[in-house]
Design a protein around this motif. Structure first.
Motif, PDB file in Angstrom:
ATOM      1  N   MET A   1       0.835  -1.203   0.000  1.00 47.15           N
ATOM      2  CA  MET A   1       0.000   0.000   0.000  1.00 47.15           C
ATOM      3  C   MET A   1       0.869   1.252   0.000  1.00 47.15           C
ATOM      4  N   ASP A   2       1.962   1.225   0.782  1.00 51.26           N
ATOM      5  CA  ASP A   2       2.883   2.371   0.781  1.00 51.26           C
ATOM      6  C   ASP A   2       3.466   2.584  -0.613  1.00 51.26           C
ATOM      7  N   TYR A   3       3.899   1.507  -1.258  1.00 52.42           N
ATOM      8  CA  TYR A   3       4.475   1.625  -2.605  1.00 52.42           C
ATOM      9  C   TYR A   3       3.436   2.155  -3.589  1.00 52.42           C
ATOM     10  N   TYR A   4       2.206   1.661  -3.464  1.00 54.92           N
ATOM     11  CA  TYR A   4       1.127   2.107  -4.350  1.00 54.92           C
ATOM     12  C   TYR A   4       0.901   3.612  -4.198  1.00 54.92           C
ATOM     13  N   LEU A   5       0.961   4.089  -2.970  1.00 53.56           N
ATOM     14  CA  LEU A   5       0.739   5.507  -2.696  1.00 53.56           C
ATOM     15  C   LEU A   5       1.988   6.360  -2.917  1.00 53.56           C
ATOM     16  N   GLY A   6       3.102   5.707  -3.270  1.00 51.01           N
ATOM     17  CA  GLY A   6       4.340   6.444  -3.529  1.00 51.01           C
ATOM     18  C   GLY A   6       5.094   6.825  -2.270  1.00 51.01           C
ATOM     19  N   ASP A   7       4.817   6.148  -1.170  1.00 47.28           N
ATOM     20  CA  ASP A   7       5.502   6.431   0.097  1.00 47.28           C
ATOM     21  C   ASP A   7       6.669   5.463   0.252  1.00 47.28           C
ATOM     22  N   MET A   8       7.893   5.951   0.025  1.00 47.27           N
ATOM     23  CA  MET A   8       9.081   5.103   0.071  1.00 47.27           C
ATOM     24  C   MET A   8       9.960   5.419   1.290  1.00 47.27           C
ATOM     25  N   ARG A   9       9.437   6.161   2.257  1.00 39.08           N
ATOM     26  CA  ARG A   9      10.255   6.588   3.402  1.00 39.08           C
ATOM     27  C   ARG A   9      10.838   5.416   4.186  1.00 39.08           C
ATOM     28  N   LYS A  10      10.117   4.291   4.255  1.00 34.99           N
ATOM     29  CA  LYS A  10      10.584   3.145   5.037  1.00 34.99           C
ATOM     30  C   LYS A  10      11.831   2.515   4.396  1.00 34.99           C
ATOM     31  N   ASP A  11      11.804   2.325   3.077  1.00 33.23           N
ATOM     32  CA  ASP A  11      12.898   1.641   2.390  1.00 33.23           C
ATOM     33  C   ASP A  11      13.976   2.586   1.868  1.00 33.23           C
ATOM     34  N   MET A  12      13.568   3.783   1.502  1.00 37.12           N
ATOM     35  CA  MET A  12      14.516   4.741   0.921  1.00 37.12           C
ATOM     36  C   MET A  12      14.272   6.129   1.508  1.00 37.12           C
ATOM     37  N   PRO A  13      14.750   6.372   2.708  1.00 37.59           N
ATOM     38  CA  PRO A  13      14.528   7.694   3.297  1.00 37.59           C
ATOM     39  C   PRO A  13      15.227   8.775   2.464  1.00 37.59           C
ATOM     40  N   ALA A  14      14.555   9.889   2.327  1.00 35.73           N
ATOM     41  CA  ALA A  14      15.109  10.991   1.529  1.00 35.73           C
ATOM     42  C   ALA A  14      16.264  11.639   2.287  1.00 35.73           C
ATOM     43  N   GLN A  15      17.339  11.879   1.578  1.00 36.82           N
ATOM     44  CA  GLN A  15      18.509  12.521   2.186  1.00 36.82           C
ATOM     45  C   GLN A  15      18.401  14.028   1.993  1.00 36.82           C
ATOM     46  N   ASP A  16      18.985  14.754   2.929  1.00 36.87           N
ATOM     47  CA  ASP A  16      18.965  16.209   2.837  1.00 36.87           C
ATOM     48  C   ASP A  16      19.695  16.655   1.577  1.00 36.87           C
ATOM     49  N   GLY A  17      19.091  17.609   0.901  1.00 38.32           N
ATOM     50  CA  GLY A  17      19.702  18.159  -0.302  1.00 38.32           C
ATOM     51  C   GLY A  17      19.499  17.301  -1.536  1.00 38.32           C
ATOM     52  N   ARG A  18      18.785  16.186  -1.412  1.00 31.36           N
ATOM     53  CA  ARG A  18      18.540  15.303  -2.559  1.00 31.36           C
ATOM     54  C   ARG A  18      17.074  15.396  -2.975  1.00 31.36           C
ATOM     55  N   SER A  19      16.813  14.965  -4.156  1.00 30.44           N
ATOM     56  CA  SER A  19      15.456  14.981  -4.688  1.00 30.44           C
ATOM     57  C   SER A  19      14.549  14.067  -3.866  1.00 30.44           C
ATOM     58  N   ARG A  20      13.309  14.492  -3.715  1.00 30.15           N
ATOM     59  CA  ARG A  20      12.326  13.673  -3.023  1.00 30.15           C
ATOM     60  C   ARG A  20      11.342  13.056  -4.031  1.00 30.15           C
ATOM     61  N   ALA A  21      11.690  13.088  -5.301  1.00 27.98           N
ATOM     62  CA  ALA A  21      10.834  12.509  -6.343  1.00 27.98           C
ATOM     63  C   ALA A  21      10.752  11.002  -6.158  1.00 27.98           C
ATOM     64  N   VAL A  22       9.568  10.460  -6.337  1.00 28.54           N
ATOM     65  CA  VAL A  22       9.339   9.032  -6.141  1.00 28.54           C
ATOM     66  C   VAL A  22       8.646   8.476  -7.380  1.00 28.54           C
ATOM     67  N   SER A  23       9.106   7.337  -7.832  1.00 30.58           N
ATOM     68  CA  SER A  23       8.472   6.658  -8.952  1.00 30.58           C
ATOM     69  C   SER A  23       7.228   5.932  -8.442  1.00 30.58           C
ATOM     70  N   THR A  24       6.170   6.004  -9.192  1.00 31.96           N
ATOM     71  CA  THR A  24       4.925   5.330  -8.802  1.00 31.96           C
ATOM     72  C   THR A  24       4.700   4.104  -9.676  1.00 31.96           C
ATOM     73  N   ASP A  25       5.733   3.289  -9.830  1.00 35.66           N
ATOM     74  CA  ASP A  25       5.650   2.112 -10.695  1.00 35.66           C
ATOM     75  C   ASP A  25       4.574   1.119 -10.243  1.00 35.66           C
ATOM     76  N   VAL A  26       4.426   0.925  -8.939  1.00 38.66           N
ATOM     77  CA  VAL A  26       3.432  -0.032  -8.451  1.00 38.66           C
ATOM     78  C   VAL A  26       2.033   0.448  -8.824  1.00 38.66           C
ATOM     79  N   ALA A  27       1.724   1.701  -8.549  1.00 43.67           N
ATOM     80  CA  ALA A  27       0.409   2.241  -8.894  1.00 43.67           C
ATOM     81  C   ALA A  27       0.203   2.223 -10.407  1.00 43.67           C
ATOM     82  N   ASP A  28       1.229   2.593 -11.158  1.00 49.58           N
ATOM     83  CA  ASP A  28       1.112   2.601 -12.620  1.00 49.58           C
ATOM     84  C   ASP A  28       0.858   1.200 -13.157  1.00 49.58           C
ATOM     85  N   THR A  29       1.532   0.206 -12.591  1.00 50.21           N
ATOM     86  CA  THR A  29       1.355  -1.173 -13.050  1.00 50.21           C
ATOM     87  C   THR A  29      -0.045  -1.680 -12.735  1.00 50.21           C
ATOM     88  N   ILE A  30      -0.502  -1.453 -11.504  1.00 50.48           N
ATOM     89  CA  ILE A  30      -1.837  -1.927 -11.123  1.00 50.48           C
ATOM     90  C   ILE A  30      -2.903  -1.219 -11.949  1.00 50.48           C
TER      91      ILE A  30
END
Length: 187
Positions: free
Chosen positions: A34-63
Motif C-alpha cells: 500500500m505504501d508503494y502504491y501511494l508512492g511512500d518510500m520513506r521506510k525503504d529509501m529515506p530521503a537525504q537532505d539536499g537530494r530529490s524527493r521525487a518518487v516513482s509510482t511504478d506499483v500504482a502505474d502497473t496496477i
C-alpha cells in the motif's frame, strides 16, 4: 492424556504459532504494498537532505495499467456468469438462470464496481474478497390522489380489490359539494 492426544495438541499449537507468524509477515507485506502504491518510500529509501524527493509510482502505474485488461476479462461481455446445461432438456433453464443472475449482479447491484474492487484488492493486497448474500424485503410505497371523480375513485377501489391484499386504501375523504359552491361564490 495419551501420547497421541498430546502430540495432536502440540501440533495444533505449532500450526497456530506458524500461522500467526505468517499472518504477521503477510500484514507487513500488505502495508508495504500500500505504501508503494501511494508512492511512500520513506521506510525503504529515506530521503537525504539536499537530494530529490521525487518518487516513482511504478506499483500504482502497473496496477492501474492492468485494471482495464482484467476488467475486460471479467466484465467485458454481456455474461459475467454462465450456467451450462447438463442435458438438452436443461438448455432453456440454464439460459434463464444465466440471464437472471447476470441481471441481478450487473443491473440490480453495482456488479462492475464490485468486480473492480475485488480485482484491485487482489492485486494490491494479495487477496480479494467479495461478500455475497441474498436478502428478501418488502418495500412499501404510498400514493396520494387528490380531486378524484367518483368514477376515478371507483376504478382505483376496483384495482385495490383485485390486488388480493397487495394494495389497500388507508384513508378516503369525500368533499362536500356545498363547499365547492361556496368557494366558487367567494372567488
Amino acid at each position: 492424556m495419551s501420547t497421541s492426544d498430546l502430540k495432536a495438541m502440540l501440533a495444533s499449537e505449532k500450526a497456530d504459532a506458524l500461522a500467526a507468524l505468517s499472518a504477521a509477515r503477510l500484514a507487513e507485506e500488505r502495508a508495504d504494498a500500500m505504501d508503494y502504491y501511494l508512492g511512500d518510500m520513506r521506510k525503504d529509501m529515506p530521503a537525504q537532505d539536499g537530494r530529490s524527493r521525487a518518487v516513482s509510482t511504478d506499483v500504482a502505474d502497473t496496477i492501474e495499467g492492468l485494471m482495464p485488461s482484467l476488467m475486460d476479462i471479467f466484465a467485458g461481455s454481456d455474461e459475467v456468469v454462465r450456467f451450462e446445461p447438463v442435458g438438452p432438456e436443461d438448455e432453456a433453464a440454464a439460459q434463464q438462470e444465466t440471464d437472471y443472475v447476470n441481471h441481478v449482479f450487473m443491473q440490480q447491484n453495482p456488479g462492475f464496481m464490485t468486480l473492480y474492487s475485488f480485482v484491485k484488492d487482489a492485486l494490491l493486497s494479495k487477496v480479494g474478497i467479495v461478500k455475497v448474500w441474498w436478502e428478501e424485503r418488502e418495500e412499501e410505497s404510498r400514493e396520494t390522489y387528490y380531486d378524484l371523480t367518483d368514477d376515478q375513485f371507483a376504478l382505483l377501489a376496483q384495482a385495490v380489490m383485485e390486488s388480493n391484499g397487495a394494495m389497500k386504501i388507508v384513508e378516503h375523504t369525500a368533499r362536500d359539494p356545498a363547499d365547492d359552491v361556496r368557494t366558487k361564490a367567494m372567488t
